[in-house]
Design an enzyme around this catalytic site. Structure first.
Site, PDB file in Angstrom:
ATOM      1  N   CYS A  74      24.129  11.868  28.285  1.00 30.34           N
ATOM      2  CA  CYS A  74      24.679  11.733  26.935  1.00 30.34           C
ATOM      3  C   CYS A  74      24.118  10.442  26.330  1.00 30.34           C
ATOM      4  O   CYS A  74      24.295   9.361  26.910  1.00 30.34           O
ATOM      5  CB  CYS A  74      26.199  11.654  27.052  1.00 30.34           C
ATOM      6  SG  CYS A  74      27.058  11.331  25.505  1.00 30.34           S
ATOM      7  N   CYS A 184      20.366  13.369  20.959  1.00 29.36           N
ATOM      8  CA  CYS A 184      21.660  13.809  21.485  1.00 29.36           C
ATOM      9  C   CYS A 184      21.380  14.983  22.403  1.00 29.36           C
ATOM     10  O   CYS A 184      20.594  15.879  22.046  1.00 29.36           O
ATOM     11  CB  CYS A 184      22.562  14.244  20.329  1.00 29.36           C
ATOM     12  SG  CYS A 184      24.089  15.066  20.862  1.00 29.36           S
TER      13      CYS A 184
HETATM   14  N1  DGL Z   1      25.606  14.926  24.125  1.00 30.61           N
HETATM   15  C1  DGL Z   1      26.113  13.741  23.497  1.00 30.61           C
HETATM   16  C2  DGL Z   1      24.953  12.784  23.195  1.00 30.61           C
HETATM   17  O1  DGL Z   1      23.905  12.931  23.772  1.00 30.61           O
HETATM   18  C3  DGL Z   1      26.942  14.137  22.322  1.00 30.61           C
HETATM   19  C4  DGL Z   1      27.808  13.041  21.858  1.00 30.61           C
HETATM   20  C5  DGL Z   1      29.064  13.484  21.200  1.00 30.61           C
HETATM   21  O2  DGL Z   1      29.900  14.067  21.905  1.00 30.61           O
HETATM   22  O3  DGL Z   1      29.220  13.201  20.024  1.00 30.61           O
HETATM   23  O4  DGL Z   1      25.067  11.866  22.415  1.00 30.61           O
END
Ligand code: DGL
Length: 264
Positions: A74, A184
């Protein structure tokens, strides 16, 4: 040396499975445990303090499950919490950051787009990397507000998602970007729609493969690789909400992966 303990991977939701896929592909002998903290998604609009607290909770759960290495799949958690995690635990911790450097180096138009969460775009770590590589580049940063929620509710290919992307991409297209950085881990699931909406020739970059290579290098340098399969190395996935969307996104039924709901 042979270490058969699992690799632990976590994300705010289902998106980090895009990183898990790369790791599983490069290191098929490694057992993996994936935590999808979907109950707390999205992380991207939370305070840094809250993101750190959630990242600690997820890391401790994976350590409880005997993981030998943790991948923070993440960008938001990495850019806001990885320093704290690395100073709190001895276990190797790998993170994911937007691939600004390759995009900036390769851009011939000297214009790149970065689609990421607010949490990532406002972080200190992101500002430092961006400052290092984009001095002579026009960087169009866009917050992907709403995208994580759509993907989490199984709507990654919907009209609603397409319409939102159209709006988010407009300033980038206007600035004639030739590289789009997906900052993301949820966003690789939008690549089919993005390819449709972006002008021909715009390259899309994400960091999944680089994270998998880094995972392999760290395991190898720390003598933590698993070289033989003994017993069960079927990937395990856990989520703290109804597991349907997670199951669908990784094709769990067809592939025989284990998906379960768990309180964490
Ligand atoms: N997969 C997360 C990232 O890479 C998403 C973040 C979120 O939950 O807003 O930032």
């Amino acid at each position: 040396m042979n270490d058969s303990r699992p690799i632990g991977i976590f994300d705010s939701g289902v998106g980090g499975t895009s990183i898990w896929k790369e790791i599983h592909h490069l290191l098929p002998l490694e057992k993996t445990i994936y935590l999808s903290d979907s109950r707390n998604a999205p992380y991207g609009i939370k305070t840094q303090e809250k993101i750190i607290q959630l990242s600690i909770k997820n890391t401790e759960k994976l350590l409880e499950m005997n993981c030998k290495l943790i991948v923070v799949a993440c960008n938001t958690a990495t850019t806001n919490a990885i320093k704290v995690l690395r100073s709190a635990y001895k276990t190797p911790i790998i993170g994911i950051e937007p691939a600004i450097k390759p995009a900036a180096l390769r851009s011939t138009n000297k214009a790149i787009g970065i689609l990421a969460t607010r949490g990532t775009l406002t972080s200190q770590l992101f500002a430092q990397t961006s400052e290092l590589y984009t001095r002579d580049i026009n960087v169009i940063e866009v917050e992907g507000n709403g995208l994580v929620e759509l993907i989490e509710s199984g709507k990654k290919e919907s009209e609603e998602t397409k319409n939102l992307l159209r709006v988010l991409l407009a300033p980038m297209i206007q600035a004639k970007i030739d590289y789009l950085v997906l900052g993301c881990s949820h966003y690789p699931y939008l690549i089919p729609l993005l390819k449709n909406l972006l002008p021909e020739g715009v390259q899309i970059i994400d960091s999944g493969e680089a994270v998998a290579r880094q995972t392999k290098a760290i395991l190898s340098n720390s003598s933590l690789l698993n070289n033989t399969v003994k017993g069960n190395n079927i990937p395990e996935f856990y989520t703290n909400i109804d597991p349907q969307v997670l199951s669908d996104i990784i094709l769990a039924k067809e592939k025989g992966y284990k998906v379960a709901e768990m309180n964490f």
